[in-house]
Enzyme design. Structure first.
Site, PDB file in Angstrom:
ATOM      1  N   LYS A  89       0.817  -1.214   0.000  1.00 43.32           N
ATOM      2  CA  LYS A  89       0.000   0.000   0.000  1.00 43.32           C
ATOM      3  C   LYS A  89       0.854   1.269   0.000  1.00 43.32           C
ATOM      4  O   LYS A  89       0.345   2.356  -0.284  1.00 43.32           O
ATOM      5  CB  LYS A  89      -0.968   0.007   1.184  1.00 43.32           C
ATOM      6  CG  LYS A  89      -0.338   0.196   2.542  1.00 43.32           C
ATOM      7  CD  LYS A  89      -1.421   0.312   3.612  1.00 43.32           C
ATOM      8  CE  LYS A  89      -0.827   0.598   4.973  1.00 43.32           C
ATOM      9  NZ  LYS A  89      -1.860   0.799   6.008  1.00 43.32           N
ATOM     10  N   ASP A  90       2.160   1.152   0.318  1.00 41.87           N
ATOM     11  CA  ASP A  90       3.055   2.309   0.296  1.00 41.87           C
ATOM     12  C   ASP A  90       3.690   2.546  -1.061  1.00 41.87           C
ATOM     13  O   ASP A  90       4.387   3.541  -1.259  1.00 41.87           O
ATOM     14  CB  ASP A  90       4.172   2.146   1.336  1.00 41.87           C
ATOM     15  CG  ASP A  90       3.664   2.243   2.760  1.00 41.87           C
ATOM     16  OD1 ASP A  90       2.586   2.833   2.960  1.00 41.87           O
ATOM     17  OD2 ASP A  90       4.338   1.725   3.670  1.00 41.87           O
ATOM     18  N   ARG A 130      -8.416   8.349   3.748  1.00 40.82           N
ATOM     19  CA  ARG A 130      -9.367   7.264   3.481  1.00 40.82           C
ATOM     20  C   ARG A 130     -10.107   6.894   4.761  1.00 40.82           C
ATOM     21  O   ARG A 130     -11.346   6.789   4.768  1.00 40.82           O
ATOM     22  CB  ARG A 130      -8.619   6.052   2.912  1.00 40.82           C
ATOM     23  CG  ARG A 130      -9.485   4.799   2.782  1.00 40.82           C
ATOM     24  CD  ARG A 130      -8.647   3.577   2.436  1.00 40.82           C
ATOM     25  NE  ARG A 130      -7.645   3.287   3.446  1.00 40.82           N
ATOM     26  CZ  ARG A 130      -7.870   2.591   4.554  1.00 40.82           C
ATOM     27  NH1 ARG A 130      -9.085   2.104   4.802  1.00 40.82           N
ATOM     28  NH2 ARG A 130      -6.906   2.364   5.426  1.00 40.82           N
ATOM     29  N   ARG A 131      -9.359   6.674   5.835  1.00 43.36           N
ATOM     30  CA  ARG A 131      -9.993   6.336   7.108  1.00 43.36           C
ATOM     31  C   ARG A 131     -10.810   7.512   7.636  1.00 43.36           C
ATOM     32  O   ARG A 131     -11.919   7.342   8.140  1.00 43.36           O
ATOM     33  CB  ARG A 131      -8.930   5.928   8.121  1.00 43.36           C
ATOM     34  CG  ARG A 131      -8.248   4.609   7.789  1.00 43.36           C
ATOM     35  CD  ARG A 131      -7.065   4.345   8.692  1.00 43.36           C
ATOM     36  NE  ARG A 131      -6.451   3.043   8.414  1.00 43.36           N
ATOM     37  CZ  ARG A 131      -5.149   2.808   8.482  1.00 43.36           C
ATOM     38  NH1 ARG A 131      -4.321   3.774   8.839  1.00 43.36           N
ATOM     39  NH2 ARG A 131      -4.674   1.612   8.215  1.00 43.36           N
ATOM     40  N   ARG A 134       1.305  10.669  13.280  1.00 39.27           N
ATOM     41  CA  ARG A 134       2.336  10.025  12.468  1.00 39.27           C
ATOM     42  C   ARG A 134       3.247   9.230  13.382  1.00 39.27           C
ATOM     43  O   ARG A 134       3.178   9.322  14.592  1.00 39.27           O
ATOM     44  CB  ARG A 134       3.153  11.080  11.694  1.00 39.27           C
ATOM     45  CG  ARG A 134       2.383  11.832  10.601  1.00 39.27           C
ATOM     46  CD  ARG A 134       2.093  10.950   9.391  1.00 39.27           C
ATOM     47  NE  ARG A 134       3.272  10.266   8.898  1.00 39.27           N
ATOM     48  CZ  ARG A 134       4.203  10.832   8.118  1.00 39.27           C
ATOM     49  NH1 ARG A 134       4.095  12.089   7.765  1.00 39.27           N
ATOM     50  NH2 ARG A 134       5.238  10.130   7.687  1.00 39.27           N
ATOM     51  N   ARG A 150       2.302   5.395  17.815  1.00 38.53           N
ATOM     52  CA  ARG A 150       0.872   5.714  17.767  1.00 38.53           C
ATOM     53  C   ARG A 150       0.129   5.106  18.951  1.00 38.53           C
ATOM     54  O   ARG A 150      -0.754   5.733  19.539  1.00 38.53           O
ATOM     55  CB  ARG A 150       0.284   5.236  16.441  1.00 38.53           C
ATOM     56  CG  ARG A 150       0.914   5.910  15.236  1.00 38.53           C
ATOM     57  CD  ARG A 150       0.250   5.494  13.941  1.00 38.53           C
ATOM     58  NE  ARG A 150       1.018   5.953  12.789  1.00 38.53           N
ATOM     59  CZ  ARG A 150       0.526   6.125  11.575  1.00 38.53           C
ATOM     60  NH1 ARG A 150      -0.757   5.882  11.353  1.00 38.53           N
ATOM     61  NH2 ARG A 150       1.289   6.540  10.582  1.00 38.53           N
ATOM     62  N   CYS A 184      -2.755  11.557  -3.016  1.00 38.49           N
ATOM     63  CA  CYS A 184      -2.819  11.191  -1.594  1.00 38.49           C
ATOM     64  C   CYS A 184      -3.878  12.024  -0.870  1.00 38.49           C
ATOM     65  O   CYS A 184      -4.253  11.719   0.252  1.00 38.49           O
ATOM     66  CB  CYS A 184      -1.459  11.401  -0.948  1.00 38.49           C
ATOM     67  SG  CYS A 184      -0.902   9.975  -0.008  1.00 38.49           S
TER      68      CYS A 184
END
Length: 353
Positions: A124-125, A179-180, A197, A203, A290
């Site tokens: 996904k990156d 997206r989230r 981040r 996190r 993005c």
């Protein structure tokens, strides 16, 4: 640098008892087998330096050496940790500084400069279009693709009938993913989503320390780090459409390194390749940045049909469009393009600006 080595040379020290020798390799899916190769050793693998990236790299190397034990015996691999721009910049959203490709830019450069021979990434990156000369050599079996909610002390208990009920009204949720953010705000416009981040452990510490009421993370990352107990809620893909490629580890190489590409293709998971092809084709058709909330999740049904769900939205959650398409896994590319084209056609133009 060691000279090129024929991995079937009988003069290499014997395989220990209980291991499979180089001349008797385990069969691969569909009968494929790892063939003899003679690249210069050690092979240098590029990776980011986060705990999750290192776990993924070492797990991949373990997979390679299980299929060809001789590579383990001769210490065939060297890790090369590469600091990326995405890792260094911690005070801005990726969309503000160049997008998710910033987690791979320096790794691509090291590959093209021949400082590393291949590189391991979270799929996904990776940007949808790789730089000239770099190709996706293989994709590995997908880990759980769902998103998870890490709940802080201000949150209530999980209700299976309403997964967001655990968040108190006005909760501050940490996420750097539009997206989230868009999918959460579409259902719960009362909460506040604030940028967070750092690696997984950072996190988690911010939630446990009370800086955020909750956070959203990929469940795959938590599982790989043996932190799945941190997931207060694991969201069904119909509630939160995952990111394209989420839970899949991908390996890139130089396009001209045909021997290495052949070796890596032998350990590829065909289902991961099919679903990721559909998801990445969806991204390509949408051509979002993005800043564009896009979800893409493909899976195989019980009858081996490929089902792809795509989503586009506004970051503030005021618009959300979600659709699905089904077809043969052999048509993964076409299905992704078709679904993406339809979503782009029927979504407001401002989403893609």
């Amino acid at each position: 640098m060691m000279p090129p080595l024929d991995l079937d040379t009988p003069t290499v020290r014997p395989t220990p008892a209980g291991q499979v020798g180089a001349r008797h390799r385990p069969a691969m899916p569909d009968g494929a087998m790892v063939r003899p190769h003679g690249p210069a050793l050690p092979l240098r693998v590029g990776t980011r330096g986060s705990p999750l990236a290192l776990w993924q790299t070492r797990d991949f190397l373990g997979l390679v050496t299980r299929f060809c034990p001789l590579l383990h015996q001769i210490d065939a691999f060297q890790e090369h940790v590469i600091a990326t721009t995405g890792d260094r910049i911690q005070d801005k959203r990726l969309a503000e500084v160049g997008g998710k490709g910033l987690f791979a830019k320096e790794i691509h450069e090291a590959l093209l400069d021949r400082r590393v021979d291949f590189a391991v990434h979270s799929l996904k990156d990776l940007e949808t279009e790789l730089p000239p000369g770099v190709v996706l050599a293989c994709t590995l079996k997908r880990e759980d693709p769902r998103d998870a909610v890490v709940l802080g002390s201000v949150c209530g208990t999980f209700d299976s009938n309403d997964p967001w009920a655990a968040l108190p009204r006005g909760a501050v949720v940490g996420s750097s993913s539009v997206r989230r953010q868009s999918q959460l705000l579409h259902t719960r416009p009362d909460v506040t989503v604030t940028m967070i981040r750092g690696n997984v452990q950072t996190r988690l510490a911010k939630v446990h320390g009370g800086e955020f009421g909750a956070s959203l993370l990929a469940f795959a990352g938590l599982k790989r780090l043996a932190l799945e107990c941190e997931a207060g809620i694991v969201l069904d893909p119909e509630v939160m459409v995952p990111a394209a490629g989420q839970g899949i580890v991908a390996v890139t190489v130089r396009e001209r390194d045909e021997e290495l590409r052949e070796l890596l293709s032998a350990i590829e998971d065909w289902e991961a390749r099919a679903v990721s092809t559909a998801e990445r084709a969806l991204l390509a058709a949408l051509d979002g940045s993005c800043r564009t909330p896009i979800g893409g999740y493909a899976r195989m049904t019980a009858d081996r049909t490929l089902r792809l769900t795509g989503l586009v939205a506004r970051a503030d959650g005021t618009f959300l469009l979600k659709r699905s398409i089904e077809g043969s896994p052999r048509d993964a590319q076409r299905l992704g393009h078709a679904l993406g084209a339809g979503l782009r056609r029927d979504a407001p133009a401002d989403i893609f600006v």
